[in-house]
Design an enzyme around this catalytic site. Structure first.
Site, PDB file in Angstrom:
ATOM      1  N   THR A 195      -8.409   7.569   9.993  1.00 26.70           N
ATOM      2  CA  THR A 195      -7.760   6.460   9.276  1.00 26.70           C
ATOM      3  C   THR A 195      -7.552   5.439  10.258  1.00 26.70           C
ATOM      4  O   THR A 195      -6.666   4.628   9.489  1.00 26.70           O
ATOM      5  CB  THR A 195      -6.386   7.108   8.337  1.00 26.70           C
ATOM      6  OG1 THR A 195      -5.548   7.488   9.690  1.00 26.70           O
ATOM      7  CG2 THR A 195      -6.814   8.106   7.526  1.00 26.70           C
ATOM      8  N   GLY A 201      -7.706   2.294  11.509  1.00 24.29           N
ATOM      9  CA  GLY A 201      -8.086   0.747  11.044  1.00 24.29           C
ATOM     10  C   GLY A 201      -8.395   0.494   9.549  1.00 24.29           C
ATOM     11  O   GLY A 201      -8.916  -0.378   9.029  1.00 24.29           O
ATOM     12  N   THR A 202      -7.567   1.393   8.878  1.00 22.48           N
ATOM     13  CA  THR A 202      -7.904   1.289   7.398  1.00 22.48           C
ATOM     14  C   THR A 202      -7.033   0.051   6.743  1.00 22.48           C
ATOM     15  O   THR A 202      -7.680  -0.691   5.919  1.00 22.48           O
ATOM     16  CB  THR A 202      -7.195   2.641   6.662  1.00 22.48           C
ATOM     17  OG1 THR A 202      -5.843   2.646   7.198  1.00 22.48           O
ATOM     18  CG2 THR A 202      -8.016   3.849   6.778  1.00 22.48           C
ATOM     19  N   GLY A 203      -6.043  -0.214   7.568  1.00 19.86           N
ATOM     20  CA  GLY A 203      -5.323  -1.732   6.917  1.00 19.86           C
ATOM     21  C   GLY A 203      -6.106  -2.782   7.156  1.00 19.86           C
ATOM     22  O   GLY A 203      -6.132  -3.644   6.494  1.00 19.86           O
ATOM     23  N   CYS A 204      -6.645  -2.774   8.550  1.00 19.09           N
ATOM     24  CA  CYS A 204      -7.561  -3.965   8.810  1.00 19.09           C
ATOM     25  C   CYS A 204      -8.717  -4.036   7.832  1.00 19.09           C
ATOM     26  O   CYS A 204      -8.924  -5.135   7.479  1.00 19.09           O
ATOM     27  CB  CYS A 204      -8.213  -3.725  10.153  1.00 19.09           C
ATOM     28  SG  CYS A 204      -6.766  -3.567  11.604  1.00 19.09           S
ATOM     29  N   LYS A 247       0.912  -1.141   0.013  1.00 18.82           N
ATOM     30  CA  LYS A 247       0.042   0.126   0.054  1.00 18.82           C
ATOM     31  C   LYS A 247       0.915   1.314   0.004  1.00 18.82           C
ATOM     32  O   LYS A 247       1.801   1.408   0.922  1.00 18.82           O
ATOM     33  CB  LYS A 247      -0.854  -0.005   1.309  1.00 18.82           C
ATOM     34  CG  LYS A 247      -1.785  -1.207   1.245  1.00 18.82           C
ATOM     35  CD  LYS A 247      -2.774  -1.511   2.521  1.00 18.82           C
ATOM     36  CE  LYS A 247      -1.689  -1.992   3.592  1.00 18.82           C
ATOM     37  NZ  LYS A 247      -2.537  -2.485   4.801  1.00 18.82           N
TER      38      LYS A 247
END
Length: 258
Positions: free
Chosen positions: A203, A205-208, A173
């Site tokens: 932002t 928790g965006t990766g989760c 990412k």
């Protein structure tokens, strides 16, 4: 109905971890299940305390899911110790888990390290070989490849370096530098996914959320490139919805389309 399992830590504020994963599964019309690896005291401002779940409990949770409602896809989130990593790897092999998404969680949005340094090598040696795709952000990809990523060229070199020891898909990412896009890599093939910038500090928790959205797509039978594309559309909509909660980096709106 298609089913998905998340193996992850918790977030009592609901924006990341297992709670974010289950919300995402529901929003994408997949039946969600979970196995908790750690209980975290965290919110939009940061992580205060981490308490790992016992190995017998991790294994028992996984047995209960795989023996009863076999998941069409599995997402692995926060795994912070070698024994937990080994327990998960053993159960994935035992049950022949399919469509495994490994979110290489190492550092939270607030900058808190979420994995023991000695556990990072166990993650790459034991869980990555069982995964169909890994989804590192730039700092995590730098930890995996061993050098700085500052542009698209070094982003691709990082994927090539990681691929020397891993044969699955690599989604790096690019949101941590200006003009960065997400890059999907496998066997020398590269696909760039343009990132539409959303002006927001919320932002958490965006990766989760992105990795669980990919998991939901795979659970529904989508090919990998389409699962990633749908997941990108979902996280962009969740960011653009404009949810504004908490005193720090607030959560995205997982239910924006419901």
């Amino acid at each position: 109905m298609n089913t998905a399992l998340t193996i992850a830590g918790t977030d009592p504020s609901g924006g990341a971890g297992m709670q974010a994963d289950l919300k995402t599964f529901t929003a994408m019309k997949v039946y969600g299940m979970c196995a908790i690896t750690a209980v975290l005291a965290q919110n939009t401002c940061g992580v205060r305390l981490i308490e790992n779940v016992s190995i017998p409990m991790v294994e028992a949770q996984l047995d209960c899911v795989f023996e009863d409602i076999f998941p069409d896809a599995v997402k692995i989130g926060m795994v912070s110790s070698i024994p937990i990593i080994e327990a998960i790897a053993g159960k994935l092999r035992q049950y022949g888990a399919k469509n495994v998404v490994l979110d290489t969680v190492m550092v939270s949005t607030s900058g808190h390290r979420l994995i023991d340094e000695d556990a990072q090598s166990a993650l790459t040696q034991k869980l990555m070989p069982l995964s169909d795709i890994i989804t590192p952000n730039l700092p995590e990809a730098e930890a995996l490849c061993g050098f700085a990523i500052t542009d698209k060229a070094s982003q691709q070199r990082a994927a090539e370096k990681i691929a020397e020891g891993y044969g699955g898909y690599i989604l790096i990412k690019g949101g941590h530098f200006d003009g960065g896009d997400d890059m999907l890599y496998k066997d020398g093939r590269v696909r760039w996914y343009p990132t539409r910038r959303v002006e927001t500090h919320n932002t958490h928790g965006t990766g989760c959320t992105l990795s669980s959205a990919i998991t939901a797509g795979l659970a529904k039978g989508l090919p990998m490139e389409e699962a990633v594309e749908r997941a990108k559309e979902y996280i962009t909509g969740a960011l653009a919805s404009g949810l504004d909660l908490g005193k720090g980096n607030g959560p995205v709106d997982h239910c924006f389309a419901l």
